[in-house]
Design a protein around this motif. Structure first.
Motif, PDB file in Angstrom:
ATOM      1  N   UNK A   6      -1.422   3.772  -8.005  1.00 24.44           N
ATOM      2  CA  UNK A   6      -1.471   3.965  -6.610  1.00 24.44           C
ATOM      3  C   UNK A   6      -0.847   5.416  -6.200  1.00 24.44           C
ATOM      4  N   UNK A   7       0.365   5.633  -6.798  1.00 24.51           N
ATOM      5  CA  UNK A   7       0.786   6.962  -6.633  1.00 24.51           C
ATOM      6  C   UNK A   7       0.237   8.074  -7.066  1.00 24.51           C
ATOM      7  N   UNK A   8      -0.323   8.011  -8.425  1.00 22.85           N
ATOM      8  CA  UNK A   8      -0.855   9.116  -8.949  1.00 22.85           C
ATOM      9  C   UNK A   8      -2.384   9.326  -8.115  1.00 22.85           C
ATOM     10  N   UNK A  15      -1.929  15.675  -2.742  1.00 25.51           N
ATOM     11  CA  UNK A  15      -0.982  16.929  -3.378  1.00 25.51           C
ATOM     12  C   UNK A  15       0.150  16.544  -3.397  1.00 25.51           C
ATOM     13  N   UNK A  16       0.775  15.616  -2.598  1.00 29.68           N
ATOM     14  CA  UNK A  16       2.371  15.358  -2.405  1.00 29.68           C
ATOM     15  C   UNK A  16       2.592  14.062  -1.932  1.00 29.68           C
ATOM     16  N   UNK A  17       3.724  13.578  -2.033  1.00 31.95           N
ATOM     17  CA  UNK A  17       4.187  12.222  -1.816  1.00 31.95           C
ATOM     18  C   UNK A  17       5.775  12.187  -1.169  1.00 31.95           C
ATOM     19  N   UNK A  18       6.171  11.500  -0.068  1.00 29.25           N
ATOM     20  CA  UNK A  18       7.665  11.293   0.071  1.00 29.25           C
ATOM     21  C   UNK A  18       7.894   9.864  -0.446  1.00 29.25           C
ATOM     22  N   UNK A  19       9.052   9.403  -0.328  1.00 28.54           N
ATOM     23  CA  UNK A  19       9.470   8.041  -0.334  1.00 28.54           C
ATOM     24  C   UNK A  19       9.016   7.419   0.645  1.00 28.54           C
ATOM     25  N   UNK A  20       9.229   7.949   2.012  1.00 28.41           N
ATOM     26  CA  UNK A  20       8.770   7.458   3.120  1.00 28.41           C
ATOM     27  C   UNK A  20       7.165   7.038   3.215  1.00 28.41           C
ATOM     28  N   UNK A  21       6.262   7.935   2.925  1.00 29.96           N
ATOM     29  CA  UNK A  21       4.852   7.837   2.599  1.00 29.96           C
ATOM     30  C   UNK A  21       4.560   6.538   1.571  1.00 29.96           C
ATOM     31  N   UNK A  22       5.436   6.682   0.559  1.00 26.28           N
ATOM     32  CA  UNK A  22       5.009   5.529  -0.684  1.00 26.28           C
ATOM     33  C   UNK A  22       5.422   4.206   0.049  1.00 26.28           C
ATOM     34  N   UNK A  23       6.432   4.551   0.818  1.00 27.08           N
ATOM     35  CA  UNK A  23       6.703   2.836   1.634  1.00 27.08           C
ATOM     36  C   UNK A  23       5.826   2.403   2.424  1.00 27.08           C
ATOM     37  N   UNK A  25       2.578   3.504   2.875  1.00 27.03           N
ATOM     38  CA  UNK A  25       1.250   3.489   2.624  1.00 27.03           C
ATOM     39  C   UNK A  25       1.150   2.126   1.417  1.00 27.03           C
ATOM     40  N   UNK A  26       2.174   1.935   1.006  1.00 29.88           N
ATOM     41  CA  UNK A  26       2.073   0.849  -0.470  1.00 29.88           C
ATOM     42  C   UNK A  26       3.118  -0.247  -0.529  1.00 29.88           C
ATOM     43  N   UNK A  27       3.982   0.030   0.285  1.00 27.19           N
ATOM     44  CA  UNK A  27       5.118  -0.701   0.371  1.00 27.19           C
ATOM     45  C   UNK A  27       6.110  -0.622  -0.973  1.00 27.19           C
ATOM     46  N   UNK A  28       6.027   0.828  -1.468  1.00 26.22           N
ATOM     47  CA  UNK A  28       6.711   0.832  -2.577  1.00 26.22           C
ATOM     48  C   UNK A  28       8.258   1.576  -2.306  1.00 26.22           C
ATOM     49  N   UNK A  29       9.117   0.913  -2.884  1.00 25.40           N
ATOM     50  CA  UNK A  29      10.305   1.325  -2.937  1.00 25.40           C
ATOM     51  C   UNK A  29      10.757   1.728  -4.519  1.00 25.40           C
ATOM     52  N   UNK A  30      11.578   2.707  -4.656  1.00 19.92           N
ATOM     53  CA  UNK A  30      11.901   3.076  -6.212  1.00 19.92           C
ATOM     54  C   UNK A  30      10.746   4.267  -6.602  1.00 19.92           C
ATOM     55  N   UNK A  31      10.349   4.991  -5.640  1.00 18.06           N
ATOM     56  CA  UNK A  31       9.472   6.009  -5.975  1.00 18.06           C
ATOM     57  C   UNK A  31       9.876   6.920  -7.170  1.00 18.06           C
ATOM     58  N   UNK A  32      11.180   7.247  -7.227  1.00 19.99           N
ATOM     59  CA  UNK A  32      11.674   8.204  -8.160  1.00 19.99           C
ATOM     60  C   UNK A  32      11.310   7.745  -9.477  1.00 19.99           C
ATOM     61  N   UNK A  33      11.553   6.274  -9.729  1.00 18.06           N
ATOM     62  CA  UNK A  33      11.267   5.800 -11.147  1.00 18.06           C
ATOM     63  C   UNK A  33      10.015   5.922 -11.376  1.00 18.06           C
ATOM     64  N   UNK A  34       9.049   5.771 -10.469  1.00 20.29           N
ATOM     65  CA  UNK A  34       7.618   5.676 -10.842  1.00 20.29           C
ATOM     66  C   UNK A  34       7.242   7.246 -11.182  1.00 20.29           C
ATOM     67  N   UNK A  35       7.914   8.189 -10.499  1.00 21.43           N
ATOM     68  CA  UNK A  35       7.548   9.754 -10.545  1.00 21.43           C
ATOM     69  C   UNK A  35       7.942   9.993 -11.994  1.00 21.43           C
TER      70      UNK A  35
END
Length: 72
Positions: A6-8, A15-23, A25-35
Protein backbone atom coordinates in the motif's frame (compact mmCIF):
# COMPACT_ATOMS: atom_id res chain seq x y z
CA UNK A 1 -3.12 -5.83 0.18
CA UNK A 2 -0.30 -5.73 2.73
CA UNK A 3 0.79 -2.44 4.28
CA UNK A 4 4.17 -2.36 2.58
CA UNK A 5 2.59 -2.67 -0.86
CA UNK A 6 0.00 0.00 0.00
CA UNK A 7 2.78 2.43 0.96
CA UNK A 8 4.87 1.61 -2.11
CA UNK A 9 1.90 2.09 -4.44
CA UNK A 10 1.09 5.41 -2.75
CA UNK A 11 4.71 6.55 -3.12
CA UNK A 12 4.78 5.58 -6.79
CA UNK A 13 1.54 7.45 -7.46
CA UNK A 14 2.11 10.54 -5.28
CA UNK A 15 5.88 10.76 -4.90
CA UNK A 16 5.87 11.12 -1.13
CA UNK A 17 4.04 10.22 2.07
CA UNK A 18 3.93 11.43 5.66
CA UNK A 19 3.02 9.53 8.81
CA UNK A 20 -0.22 11.52 8.91
CA UNK A 21 -1.13 10.54 5.33
CA UNK A 22 -0.31 6.88 5.98
CA UNK A 23 -2.56 6.91 9.02
CA UNK A 24 -5.42 8.78 7.33
CA UNK A 25 -5.33 6.81 4.06
CA UNK A 26 -4.64 3.30 5.35
CA UNK A 27 -4.78 3.33 9.17
CA UNK A 28 -1.04 2.62 9.22
CA UNK A 29 1.06 3.41 12.26
CA UNK A 30 4.74 2.59 12.25
CA UNK A 31 5.44 4.03 8.82
CA UNK A 32 9.16 4.33 9.59
CA UNK A 33 9.47 0.53 9.87
CA UNK A 34 7.70 0.04 6.54
CA UNK A 35 9.98 2.62 4.90
CA UNK A 36 13.03 0.77 6.28
CA UNK A 37 11.76 -2.50 4.77
CA UNK A 38 11.28 -0.82 1.39
CA UNK A 39 14.80 0.62 1.58
CA UNK A 40 16.19 -2.84 2.34
CA UNK A 41 14.48 -4.04 -0.84
CA UNK A 42 16.39 -1.42 -2.83
CA UNK A 43 13.91 1.48 -3.04
CA UNK A 44 15.59 4.88 -2.80
CA UNK A 45 13.48 6.71 -0.23
CA UNK A 46 14.75 9.87 1.41
CA UNK A 47 13.22 11.76 4.30
CA UNK A 48 12.76 15.44 4.81
CA UNK A 49 11.64 17.09 8.05
CA UNK A 50 8.43 19.08 7.98
CA UNK A 51 8.02 21.70 10.68
CA UNK A 52 4.66 23.25 11.49
CA UNK A 53 2.91 25.04 14.32
CA UNK A 54 -0.16 23.36 15.74
CA UNK A 55 -2.11 24.84 18.64
CA UNK A 56 0.75 27.24 19.30
CA UNK A 57 3.34 24.45 19.54
CA UNK A 58 6.07 23.65 17.07
CA UNK A 59 5.98 20.06 15.84
CA UNK A 60 8.09 18.16 13.36
CA UNK A 61 7.40 15.04 11.35
CA UNK A 62 8.95 13.31 8.35
CA UNK A 63 7.98 13.32 4.70
CA UNK A 64 9.27 10.23 2.91
CA UNK A 65 10.07 10.82 -0.76
CA UNK A 66 10.53 8.12 -3.38
CA UNK A 67 13.39 9.04 -5.66
CA UNK A 68 13.16 7.47 -9.09
CA UNK A 69 16.02 7.13 -11.52
CA UNK A 70 15.69 8.92 -14.81
CA UNK A 71 17.10 6.54 -17.44
CA UNK A 72 17.01 8.85 -20.44
Amino acid sequence: MDKKLLVLNYLEKNGSITTYEANEEFGIVGLKEIIEQLREEGHNIIERPVKIKRNGKKIQYQRYILEVENNE
